[in-house]
Design a protein around this motif. Structure first.
Motif, mmCIF file in Angstrom:
data_model
loop_
_atom_site.group_PDB
_atom_site.id
_atom_site.type_symbol
_atom_site.label_atom_id
_atom_site.label_comp_id
_atom_site.label_asym_id
_atom_site.label_seq_id
_atom_site.Cartn_x
_atom_site.Cartn_y
_atom_site.Cartn_z
ATOM 1 N N UNK A 1 7.759 11.445 -21.991
ATOM 2 C CA UNK A 1 6.451 10.952 -22.398
ATOM 3 C C UNK A 1 5.883 9.889 -21.484
ATOM 4 N N UNK A 2 6.379 9.819 -20.250
ATOM 5 C CA UNK A 2 5.931 8.808 -19.278
ATOM 6 C C UNK A 2 5.227 9.523 -18.134
ATOM 7 N N UNK A 3 3.973 9.179 -17.918
ATOM 8 C CA UNK A 3 3.156 9.801 -16.879
ATOM 9 C C UNK A 3 3.081 8.897 -15.653
ATOM 10 N N UNK A 4 3.700 9.325 -14.556
ATOM 11 C CA UNK A 4 3.655 8.539 -13.316
ATOM 12 C C UNK A 4 2.680 9.119 -12.297
ATOM 13 N N UNK A 5 1.896 10.118 -12.705
ATOM 14 C CA UNK A 5 0.974 10.727 -11.736
ATOM 15 C C UNK A 5 -0.054 9.747 -11.172
ATOM 16 N N UNK A 6 -0.443 8.690 -11.908
ATOM 17 C CA UNK A 6 -1.391 7.746 -11.287
ATOM 18 C C UNK A 6 -0.767 6.868 -10.186
ATOM 19 N N UNK A 7 0.559 6.815 -10.116
ATOM 20 C CA UNK A 7 1.232 5.901 -9.191
ATOM 21 C C UNK A 7 0.984 6.265 -7.729
ATOM 22 N N UNK A 8 0.731 5.243 -6.935
ATOM 23 C CA UNK A 8 0.668 5.348 -5.479
ATOM 24 C C UNK A 8 1.534 4.222 -4.931
ATOM 25 N N UNK A 9 2.373 4.548 -3.978
ATOM 26 C CA UNK A 9 3.304 3.558 -3.446
ATOM 27 C C UNK A 9 2.558 2.379 -2.829
ATOM 28 N N UNK A 10 3.231 1.247 -2.878
ATOM 29 C CA UNK A 10 2.696 -0.009 -2.370
ATOM 30 C C UNK A 10 3.793 -0.674 -1.542
ATOM 31 N N UNK A 11 3.440 -1.164 -0.378
ATOM 32 C CA UNK A 11 4.413 -1.839 0.480
ATOM 33 C C UNK A 11 4.550 -3.297 0.057
ATOM 34 N N UNK A 12 5.790 -3.734 -0.102
ATOM 35 C CA UNK A 12 6.044 -5.112 -0.499
ATOM 36 C C UNK A 12 5.493 -6.044 0.581
ATOM 37 N N UNK A 13 4.838 -7.090 0.129
ATOM 38 C CA UNK A 13 4.294 -8.084 1.045
ATOM 39 C C UNK A 13 4.349 -9.462 0.385
ATOM 40 N N UNK A 14 3.991 -10.486 1.118
ATOM 41 C CA UNK A 14 4.096 -11.848 0.603
ATOM 42 C C UNK A 14 3.214 -12.055 -0.625
ATOM 43 N N UNK A 15 2.033 -11.484 -0.618
ATOM 44 C CA UNK A 15 1.125 -11.639 -1.756
ATOM 45 C C UNK A 15 1.725 -11.042 -3.033
ATOM 46 N N UNK A 16 2.291 -9.852 -2.917
ATOM 47 C CA UNK A 16 2.920 -9.198 -4.071
ATOM 48 C C UNK A 16 4.102 -10.012 -4.574
ATOM 49 N N UNK A 17 4.916 -10.513 -3.662
ATOM 50 C CA UNK A 17 6.065 -11.326 -4.047
ATOM 51 C C UNK A 17 5.632 -12.649 -4.659
#
Length: 172
Positions: free
Chosen positions: A59-75
């Motif tokens: 029951x979990x839909x991951x189709x909207x997911x797009x990969x994201x590269x880790x960066x300083x802002x995200x951290x």
């Protein structure tokens, strides 16, 4: 009070970390936490079809997911960073040394938190004195199922689901 932001990190952000992010959202919603995921490879990739099918059956839909590269802002936005491998902790310690203090493998976090209840801030305070060199082995790794068949995806999803449940049930 601001909701703690939990960041899940894996190699490419197309299998393990989005699985953790989307399972966390499905189980814990966004009432108590905010969730995100990232990886060390290219951005804007989708999850593999086999993983999408395994999660869809839950029951979990991951189709909207797009990969994201880790960066300083995200951290910087994350209060706690949970990785899928010890090597990911090493990578963060090298590339983003200021973020090491709040980064540890999901498997280790589950082990440390099992049967406890603690705030995210207090937990991060507990883990700050670790040595990055202690993450040279594979004892804290969630096996990468990428291109290894549906059975491996199911196994990884089951493991990640249990780990996410243990960690988030313990954190406040």
């Amino acid at each position: 009070m601001t909701k703690p932001n939990i960041l899940f990190v894996c190699t490419a952000n197309i299998c393990r970390s989005p699985t953790a992010e989307y399972l966390a959202r499905a189980r814990f919603g966004l009432h108590d936490f905010r969730f995100a995921s990232a990886g060390f490879m290219r951005s804007d990739e989708t999850c593999p079809a086999d993983l999408t099918k395994v999660l869809d059956k839950r029951g979990v839909d991951v189709t909207p997911h797009r990969s994201h590269t880790v960066n300083q802002e995200t951290l910087d936005a994350a209060d706690l960073v949970l990785t899928m491998e010890a090597q990911h902790v090493q990578n963060i310690a090298i590339k983003f040394p200021d973020s090491f203090a709040k980064t540890l493998p999901l498997v280790e976090a589950a082990e440390r938190l099992r049967g406890r209840r603690v705030s995210v801030g207090d937990f991060v305070g507990e883990i700050q004195s670790r040595d990055p060199m202690s993450y040279l082995g594979r004892e804290w790794d969630v096996d990468d199922p990428y291109k290894r068949g549906t059975r491996r995806y199911r196994k990884a999803v089951e493991q990640i689901d249990g780990l996410v449940e243990t960690v988030l049930a313990a954190l406040s």
